[in-house]
Design an enzyme around this catalytic site. Structure first.
Site, PDB file in Angstrom:
ATOM      1  N   LYS A  80       0.862  -1.187   0.000  1.00  0.00           N
ATOM      2  CA  LYS A  80       0.000   0.000   0.000  1.00  0.00           C
ATOM      3  C   LYS A  80       0.889   1.224   0.000  1.00  0.00           C
ATOM      4  O   LYS A  80       1.865   1.295   0.756  1.00  0.00           O
ATOM      5  CB  LYS A  80      -0.846  -0.034   1.288  1.00  0.00           C
ATOM      6  CG  LYS A  80      -1.883   1.040   1.382  1.00  0.00           C
ATOM      7  CD  LYS A  80      -3.183   0.593   0.764  1.00  0.00           C
ATOM      8  CE  LYS A  80      -4.163   1.734   0.579  1.00  0.00           C
ATOM      9  NZ  LYS A  80      -3.915   2.588  -0.578  1.00  0.00           N
ATOM     10  N   LYS A 104       4.901   2.327   8.483  1.00  0.00           N
ATOM     11  CA  LYS A 104       3.680   3.044   8.874  1.00  0.00           C
ATOM     12  C   LYS A 104       2.507   2.073   9.037  1.00  0.00           C
ATOM     13  O   LYS A 104       1.787   2.116  10.024  1.00  0.00           O
ATOM     14  CB  LYS A 104       3.360   4.081   7.778  1.00  0.00           C
ATOM     15  CG  LYS A 104       2.380   5.136   8.200  1.00  0.00           C
ATOM     16  CD  LYS A 104       2.119   6.118   7.064  1.00  0.00           C
ATOM     17  CE  LYS A 104       3.366   6.877   6.665  1.00  0.00           C
ATOM     18  NZ  LYS A 104       3.072   7.926   5.658  1.00  0.00           N
ATOM     19  N   LYS A 116       5.413   2.584  -2.822  1.00  0.00           N
ATOM     20  CA  LYS A 116       5.267   3.991  -3.197  1.00  0.00           C
ATOM     21  C   LYS A 116       5.511   4.111  -4.688  1.00  0.00           C
ATOM     22  O   LYS A 116       6.254   3.314  -5.267  1.00  0.00           O
ATOM     23  CB  LYS A 116       6.289   4.861  -2.447  1.00  0.00           C
ATOM     24  CG  LYS A 116       5.857   6.292  -2.325  1.00  0.00           C
ATOM     25  CD  LYS A 116       4.835   6.443  -1.224  1.00  0.00           C
ATOM     26  CE  LYS A 116       4.407   7.862  -1.019  1.00  0.00           C
ATOM     27  NZ  LYS A 116       3.609   7.999   0.201  1.00  0.00           N
ATOM     28  N   THR A 200      -5.605  12.340   6.752  1.00  0.00           N
ATOM     29  CA  THR A 200      -4.215  12.505   7.206  1.00  0.00           C
ATOM     30  C   THR A 200      -4.132  13.680   8.178  1.00  0.00           C
ATOM     31  O   THR A 200      -3.486  13.599   9.230  1.00  0.00           O
ATOM     32  CB  THR A 200      -3.256  12.671   6.010  1.00  0.00           C
ATOM     33  OG1 THR A 200      -3.525  11.620   5.083  1.00  0.00           O
ATOM     34  CG2 THR A 200      -1.809  12.597   6.437  1.00  0.00           C
ATOM     35  N   ASN A 231      -3.285  19.188   1.121  1.00  0.00           N
ATOM     36  CA  ASN A 231      -4.229  18.271   1.748  1.00  0.00           C
ATOM     37  C   ASN A 231      -3.947  18.127   3.248  1.00  0.00           C
ATOM     38  O   ASN A 231      -4.824  18.363   4.089  1.00  0.00           O
ATOM     39  CB  ASN A 231      -4.170  16.912   1.027  1.00  0.00           C
ATOM     40  CG  ASN A 231      -5.036  15.874   1.713  1.00  0.00           C
ATOM     41  OD1 ASN A 231      -4.682  15.354   2.757  1.00  0.00           O
ATOM     42  ND2 ASN A 231      -6.191  15.587   1.156  1.00  0.00           N
ATOM     43  N   SER A 360      -7.657   4.910   4.164  1.00  0.00           N
ATOM     44  CA  SER A 360      -7.541   4.188   2.884  1.00  0.00           C
ATOM     45  C   SER A 360      -7.870   2.711   3.101  1.00  0.00           C
ATOM     46  O   SER A 360      -8.524   2.073   2.277  1.00  0.00           O
ATOM     47  CB  SER A 360      -6.125   4.301   2.322  1.00  0.00           C
ATOM     48  OG  SER A 360      -6.006   5.436   1.511  1.00  0.00           O
TER      49      SER A 360
HETATM   50  P1  NAD Z   1      -0.138  18.592  -1.364  1.00  0.00           P
HETATM   51  O1  NAD Z   1       0.453  18.559  -2.715  1.00  0.00           O
HETATM   52  O2  NAD Z   1      -1.612  18.579  -1.204  1.00  0.00           O
HETATM   53  O3  NAD Z   1       0.414  19.857  -0.548  1.00  0.00           O
HETATM   54  C1  NAD Z   1       1.776  20.129  -0.413  1.00  0.00           C
HETATM   55  C2  NAD Z   1       1.911  21.503   0.252  1.00  0.00           C
HETATM   56  O4  NAD Z   1       3.294  21.751   0.479  1.00  0.00           O
HETATM   57  C3  NAD Z   1       1.381  22.644  -0.615  1.00  0.00           C
HETATM   58  O5  NAD Z   1       0.695  23.580   0.191  1.00  0.00           O
HETATM   59  C4  NAD Z   1       2.665  23.255  -1.157  1.00  0.00           C
HETATM   60  O6  NAD Z   1       2.539  24.625  -1.490  1.00  0.00           O
HETATM   61  C5  NAD Z   1       3.590  23.068   0.044  1.00  0.00           C
HETATM   62  N1  NAD Z   1       4.993  23.224  -0.319  1.00  0.00           N
HETATM   63  C6  NAD Z   1       5.632  22.733  -1.399  1.00  0.00           C
HETATM   64  N2  NAD Z   1       6.901  23.164  -1.414  1.00  0.00           N
HETATM   65  C7  NAD Z   1       7.056  23.939  -0.308  1.00  0.00           C
HETATM   66  C8  NAD Z   1       8.136  24.691   0.222  1.00  0.00           C
HETATM   67  N3  NAD Z   1       9.318  24.711  -0.380  1.00  0.00           N
HETATM   68  N4  NAD Z   1       7.940  25.373   1.370  1.00  0.00           N
HETATM   69  C9  NAD Z   1       6.748  25.378   1.999  1.00  0.00           C
HETATM   70  N5  NAD Z   1       5.682  24.686   1.531  1.00  0.00           N
HETATM   71  C10 NAD Z   1       5.841  23.982   0.387  1.00  0.00           C
HETATM   72  O7  NAD Z   1       0.551  17.368  -0.590  1.00  0.00           O
HETATM   73  P2  NAD Z   1       0.007  16.609   0.687  1.00  0.00           P
HETATM   74  O8  NAD Z   1      -0.777  15.450   0.245  1.00  0.00           O
HETATM   75  O9  NAD Z   1      -0.554  17.582   1.659  1.00  0.00           O
HETATM   76  O10 NAD Z   1       1.388  16.011   1.247  1.00  0.00           O
HETATM   77  C11 NAD Z   1       2.249  16.762   2.070  1.00  0.00           C
HETATM   78  C12 NAD Z   1       3.180  15.809   2.787  1.00  0.00           C
HETATM   79  O11 NAD Z   1       2.416  14.869   3.543  1.00  0.00           O
HETATM   80  C13 NAD Z   1       4.082  14.961   1.882  1.00  0.00           C
HETATM   81  O12 NAD Z   1       5.302  14.727   2.535  1.00  0.00           O
HETATM   82  C14 NAD Z   1       3.303  13.658   1.761  1.00  0.00           C
HETATM   83  O13 NAD Z   1       4.145  12.560   1.437  1.00  0.00           O
HETATM   84  C15 NAD Z   1       2.760  13.548   3.155  1.00  0.00           C
HETATM   85  N6  NAD Z   1       1.601  12.673   3.295  1.00  0.00           N
HETATM   86  C16 NAD Z   1       0.450  12.898   2.596  1.00  0.00           C
HETATM   87  C17 NAD Z   1      -0.651  12.050   2.779  1.00  0.00           C
HETATM   88  C18 NAD Z   1      -1.968  12.283   2.092  1.00  0.00           C
HETATM   89  O14 NAD Z   1      -2.926  11.568   2.417  1.00  0.00           O
HETATM   90  N7  NAD Z   1      -2.106  13.243   1.212  1.00  0.00           N
HETATM   91  C19 NAD Z   1      -0.542  10.955   3.654  1.00  0.00           C
HETATM   92  C20 NAD Z   1       0.643  10.771   4.363  1.00  0.00           C
HETATM   93  C21 NAD Z   1       1.700  11.631   4.173  1.00  0.00           C
END
Ligand code: NAD
Length: 426
Positions: A80, A104, A116, A200, A231, A360
């Protein structure tokens, strides 16, 4: 992002994100006396796939995109893990993120292994039509990898329910099936789960509340800064604010803002939704430099954007008492000892952001049963699972007298060790 990091366990410099994962695995393995055999299995991902995707751009030119999928382990169930669209996607990063997924899922006690995937591209540089063709090409290329009982992707950075729906549709077409459970994080109308989108961020909120309780702090008496407003960050900020936490700082790639009186999170979400998901131009707080956000005054810091943002340079200046890692890998291994020395509690990524994979899993269960739960039921089940996982990690870190990060690795490795041993090998 591949950077030079210090191997915290051995005091050596390493060159990759995957090696940074291995450094933490080694550190936990040593403390808990994990067998060399099990450790070796977990250090070697089960499968790595790299594909080239030739896709027609809107202007008629042909462009090749590199796509990746790594299956780290399947000892505890089908693999996953999310699909990331970003310019720094590469084989090493995908391998590291896949290993984190194994840990995780084991920490939250889900019947899954870890995987991934990703495509090296800048999602902001492509039209919706181009993104759809790229996503469909990726689904075709991965048709023998994905499977409802084999390997189940989900959204990650740069992707959302929209991409999941395209990938689902393409996968079902080419395999002549109707198998909604092959991918999670889908829009609700095509088999997604209520509560998944915010899950999340919700997990970050629950982990924050659990940690505040251990620290003897009440949510209404603490302030928080959230980096990343996608997100994870936007839902985490919103849900923490709903619990009474005063959000004093927010930021994304476009700009960062601070207001000691508190930021109206709903207004910031509304602003970003009307400005191409960017915070730049928000007027409800003072703009600060992006690098100031993580070190600004607050009780709780939630890095929810990128990996490797907490470094040896900024860790000594962090003012928060508690860090809750919404992003994957936001703290470089070499910064861990600095945080420990400062007695900052850090709820590690493999626990703090596991709410997404937890819901999920619920989505997958609902798809298999073709029976759908209310949002309240999803959230209730999620919160129970998250609180249990937090307590298990806390208990292991107390028992072994280690940080929560190592406690989380120990929790995961205990479970994975059983899977590796019981399933055996050739
Ligand atoms: P997303 O694409 O929805 O949002 C990413 C955010 O990070 C945006 O607001 C973007 O502007 C910001 N960002 C990008 N570059 C940046 C910088 N240099 N400085 C400051 N902010 C910056 O992504 P997401 O899904 O929210 O994921 C964010 C993190 O959480 C990632 O590491 C991802 O692997 C992790 N994550 C996400 C989920 C999920 O369900 N979406 C689950 C577990 C972990």
């Amino acid at each position: 992002m591949s950077t030079t990091t210090l191997n915290a366990a051995q005091g050596q410099h390493t060159q990759s994100m995957f090696e940074a994962v291995l450094a933490r695995l080694d550190a936990a393995a040593k403390i808990m006396n994990l067998s060399e055999e099990v450790s070796t299995v977990l250090k070697n991902p089960a499968k790595q796939v790299k594909v080239s995707l030739p896709v027609m751009m809107d202007n008629g030119s042909l462009k090749i995109f590199n796509g990746y999928r790594t299956i780290h382990s399947t000892h505890l169930g089908p693999s996953k893990g999310g699909i990331r669209y970003a310019m720094d996607v590469n084989a090493d990063e995908v391998m590291a993120l896949a290993a984190w997924m194994s840990f995780k899922c084991a920490v939250v006690n889900l019947p899954y292994g870890g995987a991934k995937g990703g495509i090296k591209l800048d999602p902001r540089a492509h039209s919706v039509g181009e993104l759809e063709r790229i996503s469909r090409a990726y689904a075709v290329a991965m048709k023998d990898v994905f499977g409802v009982n084999k390997d189940i992707p989900a959204p990650d950075m740069g992707t959302s329910g929209r991409e999941m729906a395209w990938i689902l549709d393409e996968f079902n077409k080419i395999t002549a099936t109707d198998s909604p459970g092959v991918i999670t994080g889908k829009p609700v109308a095509v088999g997604g789960s209520l509560g998944r989108e915010a899950a999340t961020g919700r997990g970050v909120m629950i982990n924050t509340l659990c940690a505040l309780k251990k620290l003897g702090l009440k949510p209404e008496n603490v302030t928080a800064v959230v980096q990343g407003f996608g997100n994870v960050g936007s839902h985490a900020a919103r849900l923490l604010a709903e619990k009474g936490v005063k959000i004093v700082g927010i930021g994304d790639h476009s700009a960062s803002y601070y207001n000691e009186k508190g930021i109206d999170v709903a207004a910031a979400i509304d602003f970003a939704s009307k400005h191409n998901r960017n915070l730049k131009g928000f007027t409800g707080a003072t703009e600060i430099k992006n690098e100031e956000l993580l070190i600004s005054k607050c009780d709780v810091l939630v890095p929810a954007a990128l990996q490797n943002v907490i470094t040896i340079e900024n860790a000594p200046k962090i003012q928060a008492k508690l860090i809750v890692e919404g992003a994957n890998g936001p703290t470089m291994p070499e910064a861990d000892p600095i945080l420990n020395e400062k007695k900052i509690i850090c709820v590690p990524d493999i626990l703090a952001n596991s709410g997404g994979v937890t819901v999920s899993y619920f989505e997958w269960v609902q798809n298999k049963a073709s029976y759908y739960w209310s949002e309240e039921e999803v959230n209730q089940k999620h919160d129970i699972k998250m609180e249990e996982a937090f307590e298990n990690v806390w208990a292991n870190s107390t028992e072994y007298k280690v940080s929560m990060r190592l406690g989380a690795y120990i929790t995961a490795l205990k479970k994975l060790e059983q899977g590796v041993r019981l399933k055996g090998h050739y």
